[in-house]
Design a protein around this motif. Structure first.
Motif, PDB file in Angstrom:
ATOM      1  N   VAL A 174       5.287  -2.187  18.405  1.00  0.00           N
ATOM      2  CA  VAL A 174       4.101  -2.226  17.537  1.00  0.00           C
ATOM      3  C   VAL A 174       4.195  -1.138  16.464  1.00  0.00           C
ATOM      4  O   VAL A 174       3.827  -1.354  15.304  1.00  0.00           O
ATOM      5  N   LYS A 175       4.744   0.019  16.845  1.00  0.00           N
ATOM      6  CA  LYS A 175       4.905   1.100  15.868  1.00  0.00           C
ATOM      7  C   LYS A 175       5.883   0.667  14.751  1.00  0.00           C
ATOM      8  O   LYS A 175       5.637   0.875  13.571  1.00  0.00           O
ATOM      9  N   ALA A 176       6.982   0.039  15.169  1.00  0.00           N
ATOM     10  CA  ALA A 176       7.959  -0.449  14.175  1.00  0.00           C
ATOM     11  C   ALA A 176       7.308  -1.505  13.282  1.00  0.00           C
ATOM     12  O   ALA A 176       7.543  -1.541  12.065  1.00  0.00           O
ATOM     13  N   PHE A 177       6.451  -2.327  13.889  1.00  0.00           N
ATOM     14  CA  PHE A 177       5.759  -3.344  13.091  1.00  0.00           C
ATOM     15  C   PHE A 177       4.836  -2.686  12.063  1.00  0.00           C
ATOM     16  O   PHE A 177       4.732  -3.135  10.915  1.00  0.00           O
ATOM     17  N   GLY A 178       4.182  -1.596  12.446  1.00  0.00           N
ATOM     18  CA  GLY A 178       3.310  -0.869  11.511  1.00  0.00           C
ATOM     19  C   GLY A 178       4.092  -0.394  10.294  1.00  0.00           C
ATOM     20  O   GLY A 178       3.622  -0.499   9.151  1.00  0.00           O
ATOM     21  N   GLN A 179       5.301   0.100  10.526  1.00  0.00           N
ATOM     22  CA  GLN A 179       6.127   0.578   9.403  1.00  0.00           C
ATOM     23  C   GLN A 179       6.522  -0.589   8.506  1.00  0.00           C
ATOM     24  O   GLN A 179       6.505  -0.487   7.282  1.00  0.00           O
ATOM     25  N   HIS A 180       6.860  -1.701   9.133  1.00  0.00           N
ATOM     26  CA  HIS A 180       7.210  -2.912   8.375  1.00  0.00           C
ATOM     27  C   HIS A 180       6.006  -3.373   7.541  1.00  0.00           C
ATOM     28  O   HIS A 180       6.131  -3.692   6.354  1.00  0.00           O
ATOM     29  N   LEU A 181       4.824  -3.367   8.171  1.00  0.00           N
ATOM     30  CA  LEU A 181       3.612  -3.854   7.515  1.00  0.00           C
ATOM     31  C   LEU A 181       3.264  -2.997   6.298  1.00  0.00           C
ATOM     32  O   LEU A 181       2.759  -3.503   5.293  1.00  0.00           O
ATOM     33  N   PHE A 182       3.543  -1.699   6.401  1.00  0.00           N
ATOM     34  CA  PHE A 182       3.223  -0.843   5.257  1.00  0.00           C
ATOM     35  C   PHE A 182       4.021  -1.275   4.026  1.00  0.00           C
ATOM     36  O   PHE A 182       3.490  -1.331   2.916  1.00  0.00           O
ATOM     37  N   ASP A 234      -1.123   2.136  18.154  1.00  0.00           N
ATOM     38  CA  ASP A 234       0.323   2.162  17.853  1.00  0.00           C
ATOM     39  C   ASP A 234       0.591   1.584  16.460  1.00  0.00           C
ATOM     40  O   ASP A 234       1.470   2.050  15.745  1.00  0.00           O
ATOM     41  N   LEU A 235      -0.198   0.568  16.108  1.00  0.00           N
ATOM     42  CA  LEU A 235      -0.062  -0.005  14.757  1.00  0.00           C
ATOM     43  C   LEU A 235      -0.481   1.031  13.714  1.00  0.00           C
ATOM     44  O   LEU A 235       0.196   1.218  12.697  1.00  0.00           O
ATOM     45  N   ALA A 236      -1.580   1.738  13.999  1.00  0.00           N
ATOM     46  CA  ALA A 236      -2.043   2.779  13.077  1.00  0.00           C
ATOM     47  C   ALA A 236      -0.959   3.842  12.910  1.00  0.00           C
ATOM     48  O   ALA A 236      -0.648   4.258  11.784  1.00  0.00           O
ATOM     49  N   GLU A 237      -0.350   4.253  14.021  1.00  0.00           N
ATOM     50  CA  GLU A 237       0.693   5.290  13.931  1.00  0.00           C
ATOM     51  C   GLU A 237       1.880   4.799  13.094  1.00  0.00           C
ATOM     52  O   GLU A 237       2.414   5.527  12.257  1.00  0.00           O
ATOM     53  N   GLY A 238       2.260   3.538  13.294  1.00  0.00           N
ATOM     54  CA  GLY A 238       3.361   2.970  12.513  1.00  0.00           C
ATOM     55  C   GLY A 238       3.022   2.928  11.029  1.00  0.00           C
ATOM     56  O   GLY A 238       3.863   3.227  10.171  1.00  0.00           O
ATOM     57  N   LEU A 239       1.770   2.579  10.718  1.00  0.00           N
ATOM     58  CA  LEU A 239       1.347   2.531   9.307  1.00  0.00           C
ATOM     59  C   LEU A 239       1.350   3.938   8.705  1.00  0.00           C
ATOM     60  O   LEU A 239       1.745   4.121   7.551  1.00  0.00           O
ATOM     61  N   ILE A 240       0.923   4.925   9.484  1.00  0.00           N
ATOM     62  CA  ILE A 240       0.908   6.317   9.003  1.00  0.00           C
ATOM     63  C   ILE A 240       2.353   6.756   8.707  1.00  0.00           C
ATOM     64  O   ILE A 240       2.639   7.330   7.646  1.00  0.00           O
ATOM     65  N   LEU A 241       3.264   6.450   9.639  1.00  0.00           N
ATOM     66  CA  LEU A 241       4.677   6.834   9.435  1.00  0.00           C
ATOM     67  C   LEU A 241       5.283   6.066   8.258  1.00  0.00           C
ATOM     68  O   LEU A 241       6.054   6.629   7.466  1.00  0.00           O
ATOM     69  N   GLY A 242       4.908   4.800   8.128  1.00  0.00           N
ATOM     70  CA  GLY A 242       5.386   3.994   7.001  1.00  0.00           C
ATOM     71  C   GLY A 242       4.905   4.571   5.685  1.00  0.00           C
ATOM     72  O   GLY A 242       5.637   4.568   4.684  1.00  0.00           O
ATOM     73  N   CYS A 243       3.693   5.089   5.689  1.00  0.00           N
ATOM     74  CA  CYS A 243       3.118   5.674   4.478  1.00  0.00           C
ATOM     75  C   CYS A 243       3.882   6.944   4.090  1.00  0.00           C
ATOM     76  O   CYS A 243       4.250   7.144   2.922  1.00  0.00           O
ATOM     77  N   ALA A 244       4.157   7.801   5.090  1.00  0.00           N
ATOM     78  CA  ALA A 244       4.910   9.040   4.816  1.00  0.00           C
ATOM     79  C   ALA A 244       6.298   8.701   4.272  1.00  0.00           C
ATOM     80  O   ALA A 244       6.765   9.320   3.300  1.00  0.00           O
ATOM     81  N   LEU A 245       6.927   7.700   4.872  1.00  0.00           N
ATOM     82  CA  LEU A 245       8.260   7.262   4.438  1.00  0.00           C
ATOM     83  C   LEU A 245       8.211   6.762   2.994  1.00  0.00           C
ATOM     84  O   LEU A 245       9.077   7.071   2.177  1.00  0.00           O
ATOM     85  N   HIS A 246       7.177   6.002   2.697  1.00  0.00           N
ATOM     86  CA  HIS A 246       7.010   5.443   1.352  1.00  0.00           C
ATOM     87  C   HIS A 246       6.956   6.561   0.305  1.00  0.00           C
ATOM     88  O   HIS A 246       7.527   6.437  -0.774  1.00  0.00           O
ATOM     89  N   TYR A 247       6.240   7.653   0.630  1.00  0.00           N
ATOM     90  CA  TYR A 247       6.114   8.764  -0.326  1.00  0.00           C
ATOM     91  C   TYR A 247       7.226   9.801  -0.159  1.00  0.00           C
ATOM     92  O   TYR A 247       7.171  10.866  -0.768  1.00  0.00           O
ATOM     93  N   GLY A 248       8.211   9.512   0.681  1.00  0.00           N
ATOM     94  CA  GLY A 248       9.348  10.409   0.874  1.00  0.00           C
ATOM     95  C   GLY A 248       8.950  11.755   1.451  1.00  0.00           C
ATOM     96  O   GLY A 248       9.512  12.790   1.093  1.00  0.00           O
TER      97      GLY A 248
END
Ligand code: HEM
Length: 176
Positions: free
Chosen positions: A67-75, A140-154
């Motif tokens: 679910v965490k990986a899915f959050g990153q994908h969703l971002f 877990d989805l929220a955490e994945g989205l948060i990590l995806g957001c950080a990744l997006h902004y480097g």
């Protein structure tokens, strides 16, 4: 839950594993809706949870990690689909702080039947605290989205999480 979440999840499963895996987990979850998901439909969020469990059994990857990986994908999908929400925003804390007061309310205008969580945000220097409240238990989805957001902004962030009660999780996000 909006069909887009289901179709994006199944796209990720197809990209990462295979189309056979997609068919397999839909068969195993045997969803009430029949499993022919479309992005405009609305489905019981439990059907997503059942497919995650089926995928976890077959891949031996913990459901939380899936679910965490899915959050990153969703971002990444959100960035492509909703560029206007990113206009003028140049860092993750500004973006994440806008989810509760701007982004999700805009989502609700577009899709009045969306079921969204609530976030309480507090910012202190290099730490943003986001407290997630939802009866759907997608922290877990929220955490994945948060990590995806950080990744997006480097940005490099550390996320600490603490369960407050059945429906609430506190995330402490620190920029390093
Ligand atoms: C451009 C950014 C975003 C868009 C367009 C967006 C949109 C959406 C949409 C369409 C849903 C599904 C609602 C439903 O199925 O009924 C959703 C759910 C959700 N969103 Fe967002 N969102 C965004 C950013 C975020 C971020 C950054 C977070 C985390 C900090 C977040 C946390 C969640 C969670 C956890 C859910 C699942 C529902 C629940 O937990 O109750 N979203 N969002």
């Amino acid at each position: 839950m909006k069909g887009m979440v289901f179709t994006e999840f199944l796209d990720m499963v197809e990209e990462t594993f295979s189309i056979d895996m997609v068919d397999d987990i839909i068969d195993a979850a045997n969803p009430k809706s029949g499993g022919a998901y479309t992005s405009v439909g609305v489905y019981d969020h439990q059907e997503l949870v059942d497919m995650v469990m089926a995928l976890s059994e077959r891949t031996e990857i913990a459901p939380e990690a899936l679910v965490k990986a899915f959050g990153q994908h969703l971002f990444k999908v959100f960035f492509k689909k909703y560029p206007s929400f990113f206009k003028g925003v140049s860092d993750s804390f500004t973006f994440l702080s806008s989810v509760e007061d701007f982004i999700h309310p805009e989502v609700l205008k577009l899709y009045p039947d969306a079921q969204l969580p609530r976030f309480d945000c507090e910012r202190e220097g290099d730490t943003l605290t986001m407290t997630y409240h939802s009866s759907r238990h997608f922290s877990d989805l929220a955490e994945g989205l948060i990590l995806g957001c950080a990744l997006h902004y480097g940005e490099n962030v550390q996320v600490k999480r603490e369960s407050l009660d059945e429906n609430s999780t506190r995330f402490q996000i620190t920029r390093c």
